[in-house]
Design a protein around this motif. Structure first.
Motif, PDB file in Angstrom:
ATOM      1  N   GLU A  89     -51.164  22.704  19.182  1.00  0.00           N
ATOM      2  CA  GLU A  89     -50.991  21.496  18.313  1.00  0.00           C
ATOM      3  C   GLU A  89     -50.534  20.596  19.228  1.00  0.00           C
ATOM      4  OE1 GLU A  89     -47.367  21.086  15.008  1.00  0.00           O
ATOM      5  OE2 GLU A  89     -48.060  23.081  15.104  1.00  0.00           O
ATOM      6  N   GLU A  90     -49.453  20.856  20.123  1.00  0.00           N
ATOM      7  CA  GLU A  90     -48.504  19.456  21.010  1.00  0.00           C
ATOM      8  C   GLU A  90     -50.428  19.055  22.372  1.00  0.00           C
ATOM      9  OE1 GLU A  90     -46.471  20.740  23.997  1.00  0.00           O
ATOM     10  OE2 GLU A  90     -45.150  22.525  22.883  1.00  0.00           O
ATOM     11  N   ALA A  91     -51.041  19.638  22.395  1.00  0.00           N
ATOM     12  CA  ALA A  91     -52.502  18.912  22.593  1.00  0.00           C
ATOM     13  C   ALA A  91     -53.292  18.433  21.760  1.00  0.00           C
ATOM     14  CB  ALA A  91     -53.127  19.560  23.278  1.00  0.00           C
ATOM     15  N   ILE A  92     -53.403  18.660  20.565  1.00  0.00           N
ATOM     16  CA  ILE A  92     -53.695  17.553  19.452  1.00  0.00           C
ATOM     17  C   ILE A  92     -53.084  16.333  19.132  1.00  0.00           C
ATOM     18  CG2 ILE A  92     -54.317  18.032  17.130  1.00  0.00           C
ATOM     19  CD1 ILE A  92     -55.321  20.863  17.649  1.00  0.00           C
ATOM     20  N   ARG A  93     -51.946  16.734  19.016  1.00  0.00           N
ATOM     21  CA  ARG A  93     -51.260  15.793  18.508  1.00  0.00           C
ATOM     22  C   ARG A  93     -51.197  14.619  19.633  1.00  0.00           C
ATOM     23  NH1 ARG A  93     -51.891  15.442  13.604  1.00  0.00           N
ATOM     24  NH2 ARG A  93     -51.032  17.262  12.755  1.00  0.00           N
ATOM     25  N   ALA A  94     -51.191  14.633  21.499  1.00  0.00           N
ATOM     26  CA  ALA A  94     -51.257  13.869  22.461  1.00  0.00           C
ATOM     27  C   ALA A  94     -52.373  13.734  22.476  1.00  0.00           C
ATOM     28  CB  ALA A  94     -50.281  14.599  23.730  1.00  0.00           C
ATOM     29  N   GLY A  95     -53.589  13.894  21.509  1.00  0.00           N
ATOM     30  CA  GLY A  95     -54.874  12.992  22.332  1.00  0.00           C
ATOM     31  C   GLY A  95     -55.840  13.846  23.489  1.00  0.00           C
ATOM     32  N   LEU A  96     -54.956  14.984  23.933  1.00  0.00           N
ATOM     33  CA  LEU A  96     -55.532  15.368  24.712  1.00  0.00           C
ATOM     34  C   LEU A  96     -56.913  16.521  24.847  1.00  0.00           C
ATOM     35  CD1 LEU A  96     -52.375  17.168  26.343  1.00  0.00           C
ATOM     36  CD2 LEU A  96     -53.688  14.647  26.967  1.00  0.00           C
ATOM     37  N   VAL A  97     -57.144  16.859  23.526  1.00  0.00           N
ATOM     38  CA  VAL A  97     -58.368  17.473  23.710  1.00  0.00           C
ATOM     39  C   VAL A  97     -59.930  16.407  23.369  1.00  0.00           C
ATOM     40  CG1 VAL A  97     -59.333  18.978  21.441  1.00  0.00           C
ATOM     41  CG2 VAL A  97     -56.800  19.480  22.230  1.00  0.00           C
ATOM     42  N   VAL A  98     -59.727  16.093  21.832  1.00  0.00           N
ATOM     43  CA  VAL A  98     -60.303  14.425  21.863  1.00  0.00           C
ATOM     44  C   VAL A  98     -59.816  13.549  20.480  1.00  0.00           C
ATOM     45  CG1 VAL A  98     -61.796  16.005  19.730  1.00  0.00           C
ATOM     46  CG2 VAL A  98     -62.721  13.339  21.266  1.00  0.00           C
ATOM     47  N   ALA A  99     -59.971  12.113  21.111  1.00  0.00           N
ATOM     48  CA  ALA A  99     -58.686  11.662  20.479  1.00  0.00           C
ATOM     49  C   ALA A  99     -58.468  11.876  19.338  1.00  0.00           C
ATOM     50  CB  ALA A  99     -59.373  10.256  20.840  1.00  0.00           C
ATOM     51  N   ASP A 100     -60.105  11.680  18.782  1.00  0.00           N
ATOM     52  CA  ASP A 100     -59.621  11.366  16.977  1.00  0.00           C
ATOM     53  C   ASP A 100     -58.939  12.576  15.676  1.00  0.00           C
ATOM     54  OD1 ASP A 100     -62.073  13.444  17.565  1.00  0.00           O
ATOM     55  OD2 ASP A 100     -62.509  12.555  15.553  1.00  0.00           O
ATOM     56  N   LEU A 101     -59.280  13.803  16.799  1.00  0.00           N
ATOM     57  CA  LEU A 101     -58.376  15.223  16.420  1.00  0.00           C
ATOM     58  C   LEU A 101     -56.946  14.600  16.038  1.00  0.00           C
ATOM     59  CD1 LEU A 101     -59.618  18.398  17.850  1.00  0.00           C
ATOM     60  CD2 LEU A 101     -60.003  17.674  15.821  1.00  0.00           C
ATOM     61  N   GLY A 102     -56.268  14.322  16.479  1.00  0.00           N
ATOM     62  CA  GLY A 102     -54.445  14.040  16.841  1.00  0.00           C
ATOM     63  C   GLY A 102     -53.980  12.790  15.660  1.00  0.00           C
ATOM     64  N   THR A 103     -55.418  12.164  14.612  1.00  0.00           N
ATOM     65  CA  THR A 103     -55.072  11.087  13.734  1.00  0.00           C
ATOM     66  C   THR A 103     -55.239  11.949  12.832  1.00  0.00           C
ATOM     67  OG1 THR A 103     -57.397  10.382  13.912  1.00  0.00           O
ATOM     68  CG2 THR A 103     -55.771   9.353  15.230  1.00  0.00           C
ATOM     69  N   TYR A 104     -55.680  12.900  12.686  1.00  0.00           N
ATOM     70  CA  TYR A 104     -56.064  13.740  10.874  1.00  0.00           C
ATOM     71  C   TYR A 104     -53.770  13.546  10.703  1.00  0.00           C
ATOM     72  CZ  TYR A 104     -60.492  15.626  10.520  1.00  0.00           C
ATOM     73  OH  TYR A 104     -62.245  16.160  10.550  1.00  0.00           O
ATOM     74  N   PRO A 105     -53.729  13.455   9.600  1.00  0.00           N
ATOM     75  CA  PRO A 105     -52.162  12.929   8.789  1.00  0.00           C
ATOM     76  C   PRO A 105     -51.569  14.331   8.928  1.00  0.00           C
ATOM     77  CG  PRO A 105     -53.608  12.690   6.868  1.00  0.00           C
ATOM     78  CD  PRO A 105     -54.355  12.495   8.722  1.00  0.00           C
ATOM     79  N   VAL A 106     -52.425  15.947   8.340  1.00  0.00           N
ATOM     80  CA  VAL A 106     -51.722  16.742   8.019  1.00  0.00           C
ATOM     81  C   VAL A 106     -52.184  18.231   8.912  1.00  0.00           C
ATOM     82  CG1 VAL A 106     -51.877  19.027   6.666  1.00  0.00           C
ATOM     83  CG2 VAL A 106     -51.843  16.447   5.486  1.00  0.00           C
ATOM     84  N   LEU A 107     -51.012  18.846   9.760  1.00  0.00           N
ATOM     85  CA  LEU A 107     -51.742  19.837  10.560  1.00  0.00           C
ATOM     86  C   LEU A 107     -50.828  21.645  10.039  1.00  0.00           C
ATOM     87  CD1 LEU A 107     -51.603  19.688  14.104  1.00  0.00           C
ATOM     88  CD2 LEU A 107     -50.740  21.678  12.704  1.00  0.00           C
TER      89      LEU A 107
END
Length: 240
Positions: A89-107
């Motif tokens: 979750e930290e990696a996704i929100r920081a854009g470390l996985v792939v940038a657009d994954l971190g832009t989803y509003p709901v996790l």
């Protein structure tokens, strides 16, 4: 993710029955603790290894100490398989996985899906298909700089790949994320020689539209922190 309260250190005597380990604390005390990793932990169970443990006085805990970190190959490795979803979750929100994954509003975590399974992370938003993210903990290393998964046969892991493929073919986004709890690796590879069936399942999942990424963490006795996406090698065709 910081360890709070701080971890205590010691020396590993043995890990056994998958769930247990014996250790000598730095003050000389001999203890038995719980191991939050039921896998083979290949390369991480050598007697005499430096280890770090969390402590709890909870009445529901049979053992006060829980193994968290092991020093191997001159680096500190996280072994707790209960942490990768939080780190992912930290990696996704920081854009470390792939940038657009971190832009989803709901996790959301641990949502039911597929064939009586739970997806580790479900991302959703009003303007795009949901993204199903399966997270695997990685701590295995044989060659310098190369993290590998799995370190033993995993039928459950192969099932997850098939279910992700089903989601991709149904029009959803499906992501396989390998969370590497060690910092000494700059590449990741599917371990085809130890589990050919998983490697074949991985190739099939990619052909069905599943995305795959690997992120490594910086691991110290104070904290574990996802720091960077790392390159993914293809499993060798000769191994399949």
């Amino acid at each position: 993710m910081k360890f709070d309260p701080p971890l205590v250190s010691g020396t590993l005597v043995q890990r056994y029955k998958r769930f247990l380990f014996d250790a000598i604390l730095d003050d000389g005390s001999a203890i038995t603790g719980s191991c939050p990793n039921t896998g083979s932990m290949r390369g991480l169970t050598a007697p005499g290894s430096r280890i770090w443990m969390s402590q709890s006085d909870s009445p529901t805990r049979k053992h006060r100490h829980r193994l968290e970190l092991v020093e191997a190959d001159d680096t500190v490795v996280g072994i707790n398989t209960g942490l990768p979803n939080r780190l992912a979750e930290e990696a996704i929100r920081a854009g470390l996985v792939v940038a657009d994954l971190g832009t989803y509003p709901v996790l959301e975590r641990e949502r039911k899906y597929g064939r009586n399974s739970r997806i580790d992370i479900l991302l959703s938003g009003p303007d795009r298909p949901p993204a199903y993210v399966e997270v695997k903990n990685v701590h295995f290393r044989r060659a310098a700089g190369l993290a590998e998964f799995p370190d033993t046969v995993t039928a459950r892991g192969a099932k997850h790949l098939e279910e992700l493929g089903d989601m991709a073919e149904a029009g959803f986004r499906a992501v396989m994320l390998y969370l590497v709890q060690r910092e000494d690796c700059s590449r990741f590879r599917i371990c085809a020689d130890l589990d050919p069936a998983y490697a074949a399942g991985f190739r099939r999942a990619l052909s069905r539209g599943v995305e795959a990424y690997a992120v490594k963490c910086a691991v110290t006795s104070q904290q574990i922190r996802p720091v960077a996406s790392i390159a993914m090698d293809e499993p060798g065709l000769a191994d399949l």
